[in-house]
Design an enzyme around this catalytic site. Structure first.
Site, PDB file in Angstrom:
ATOM      1  N   ASN A  34     -48.457 102.523  -5.417  1.00 41.15           N
ATOM      2  CA  ASN A  34     -49.297 103.262  -4.459  1.00 41.15           C
ATOM      3  C   ASN A  34     -48.860 103.022  -3.015  1.00 41.15           C
ATOM      4  O   ASN A  34     -49.482 103.534  -2.081  1.00 41.15           O
ATOM      5  CB  ASN A  34     -50.784 102.930  -4.658  1.00 41.15           C
ATOM      6  CG  ASN A  34     -51.098 101.479  -4.323  1.00 41.15           C
ATOM      7  OD1 ASN A  34     -50.265 100.755  -3.770  1.00 41.15           O
ATOM      8  ND2 ASN A  34     -52.303 101.039  -4.652  1.00 41.15           N
ATOM      9  N   LEU A  74     -46.727  94.987 -12.830  1.00 37.69           N
ATOM     10  CA  LEU A  74     -46.726  94.064 -11.688  1.00 37.69           C
ATOM     11  C   LEU A  74     -47.790  94.435 -10.658  1.00 37.69           C
ATOM     12  O   LEU A  74     -48.122  93.622  -9.795  1.00 37.69           O
ATOM     13  CB  LEU A  74     -45.354  94.079 -10.989  1.00 37.69           C
ATOM     14  CG  LEU A  74     -44.113  93.748 -11.833  1.00 37.69           C
ATOM     15  CD1 LEU A  74     -42.846  93.906 -10.987  1.00 37.69           C
ATOM     16  CD2 LEU A  74     -44.193  92.330 -12.395  1.00 37.69           C
ATOM     17  N   ALA A  75     -48.291  95.670 -10.713  1.00 33.51           N
ATOM     18  CA  ALA A  75     -49.233  96.137  -9.682  1.00 33.51           C
ATOM     19  C   ALA A  75     -50.508  95.307  -9.726  1.00 33.51           C
ATOM     20  O   ALA A  75     -51.130  95.171 -10.780  1.00 33.51           O
ATOM     21  CB  ALA A  75     -49.574  97.604  -9.906  1.00 33.51           C
ATOM     22  N   TYR A 142     -59.656  86.669  -7.949  1.00 31.45           N
ATOM     23  CA  TYR A 142     -58.276  86.996  -8.323  1.00 31.45           C
ATOM     24  C   TYR A 142     -57.877  86.279  -9.613  1.00 31.45           C
ATOM     25  O   TYR A 142     -57.348  86.889 -10.544  1.00 31.45           O
ATOM     26  CB  TYR A 142     -57.316  86.643  -7.178  1.00 31.45           C
ATOM     27  CG  TYR A 142     -55.875  86.637  -7.618  1.00 31.45           C
ATOM     28  CD1 TYR A 142     -55.250  87.816  -8.011  1.00 31.45           C
ATOM     29  CD2 TYR A 142     -55.136  85.446  -7.676  1.00 31.45           C
ATOM     30  CE1 TYR A 142     -53.937  87.812  -8.457  1.00 31.45           C
ATOM     31  CE2 TYR A 142     -53.830  85.434  -8.114  1.00 31.45           C
ATOM     32  CZ  TYR A 142     -53.231  86.623  -8.501  1.00 31.45           C
ATOM     33  OH  TYR A 142     -51.943  86.619  -8.945  1.00 31.45           O
ATOM     34  N   VAL A 184     -41.398  79.939   1.577  1.00 32.76           N
ATOM     35  CA  VAL A 184     -39.965  80.081   1.850  1.00 32.76           C
ATOM     36  C   VAL A 184     -39.731  81.236   2.827  1.00 32.76           C
ATOM     37  O   VAL A 184     -39.043  81.070   3.861  1.00 32.76           O
ATOM     38  CB  VAL A 184     -39.163  80.297   0.539  1.00 32.76           C
ATOM     39  CG1 VAL A 184     -37.714  80.648   0.853  1.00 32.76           C
ATOM     40  CG2 VAL A 184     -39.231  79.049  -0.346  1.00 32.76           C
TER      41      VAL A 184
END
Ligand code: UDP
Length: 306
Positions: A34, A74-75, A142, A184
């Site tokens: 998206n 993965l979204a 989450y 990182v």
């Protein structure tokens, strides 16, 4: 040729995965994104089909899923703090989105789903090494959303024959992570901006840093396998922030400006994972030493940069 859909494929990991699959030659890759954080301009659009769409829109999802042999999911909204501020939004994105995806896989007969999960947010503050037998205890919406994803994957495998596995990613770093806030990428950006590096605490806290190239090789192996359940994907060992800084000094050749502050309240002190299950399940074999991965990443930050 295997047809693979990557949801959220215009983000950091998805872009690497799309390239990896295309380079292996036997895959036709479609990315659904998206573009809330990702951007299609980061994809090789000559090699990858792009569909702008959201998992909450079933018709867009149906169009993207039709004819696929596998999905790499993965979204997700991965920001812990945002999920605490607005749990309903996280639920819609992650839980409803994943449910829509699995329902359509069932309806359309898509046989294989490999989904991104997390060890840290599902398990909470537990002594490392983290592993798949530990009892879940999410401490944020989450984390709860990823536990629900794992539950639904298991249910859709058992009840409907949609074979699925959840990959619990550790701290992923690598080139093309300019927009990421993880340590990182954040430290490399600070160095480039001539800003000090702030360490939260005395630098003794550990994380499991996994090079993105090793991660996408592992995801590909998982797609090709019939592994089910949850798998930790990490380097398999803990690295302290002080060790990370030493490696960064070595690859940049710079005398870094490091400042130490208090530990951040509520932050997990030590976490790294055991990876034997993924090794046995689909041959996961992270081979990139931290310093090599950081060198490749630093080169990207100082040349391509975005
Ligand atoms: N960290 C730090 N300074 C920063 C950012 C992060 O010392 O500017 C530390 C942080 O305390 C944690 C580690 O780096 O121990 C990894 O942080 P990151 O945000 O990448 O991942 P997470 O804490 O979510 O595992």
């Amino acid at each position: 040729m295997k047809k693979v859909l990557i949801t959220g494929g215009a983000g950091f990991i998805g872009r690497h995965l799309a390239d990896h699959l295309v380079r292996h030659g036997d895959y036709r890759v479609t990315v659904l994104d998206n573009e809330s954080l990702g951007d299609r301009r980061h994809l090789d659009l000559d090699a990858v089909r792009f569909i702008k769409g959201d998992l909450r829109d079933r018709e867009q999802l149906r169009a993207a899923l039709t004819g696929q042999d596998a999905v790499v999911h993965l979204a997700a909204d991965t920001r812990v703090m945002d999920s605490i501020e607005d749990p309903a939004n996280n639920f819609e994105n992650n839980v409803v989105g994943t449910f829509n995806l699995l329902e359509l896989c069932r309806e359309l007969g898509v046989p294989r789903v490999v989904a991104a999960s997390t060890g840290g947010a599902i398990l909470g503050d537990v002594p490392p090494p983290v592993h798949e037998e530990m009892a879940p205890r999410p401490t944020s919406p989450y984390g709860a959303s990823k536990l629900m994803l794992e539950g639904y994957l298991s249910a859709y495998s058992a009840a409907f024959g949609v074979s699925g596995c959840a990959l619990r990613f550790s701290n992923i770093y690598g080139p093309r992570s300019f927009h990421k806030g993880s340590v990182v990428a954040h430290f490399f950006k600070q160095i480039l901006a001539d800003q000090p590096l702030v360490v939260y605490g005395d630098g003794s806290q550990t994380r499991d840093y996994l090079f993105v190239g090793d991660l996408v090789a592992g995801i590909t192996d998982a797609v090709e396998s019939d592994a089910e359940g949850a798998y930790q994907l990490g380097s398999g060992h803990g690295t302290t922030i002080n060790q990370l800084l030493d490696a960064m000094r070595s690859v940049t050749g710079l005398d870094l400006d490091v400042r130490y502050e208090d530990f951040r309240a509520g932050e997990v002190r030590d976490t790294w994972c055991r990876i034997e299950k993924a090794r046995a399940g689909f041959g996961f074999d992270p081979a990139t030493p931290l310093e090599d991965g950081l060198r490749t990443t630093w080169r990207w930050f100082t040349t391509a940069g975005r």
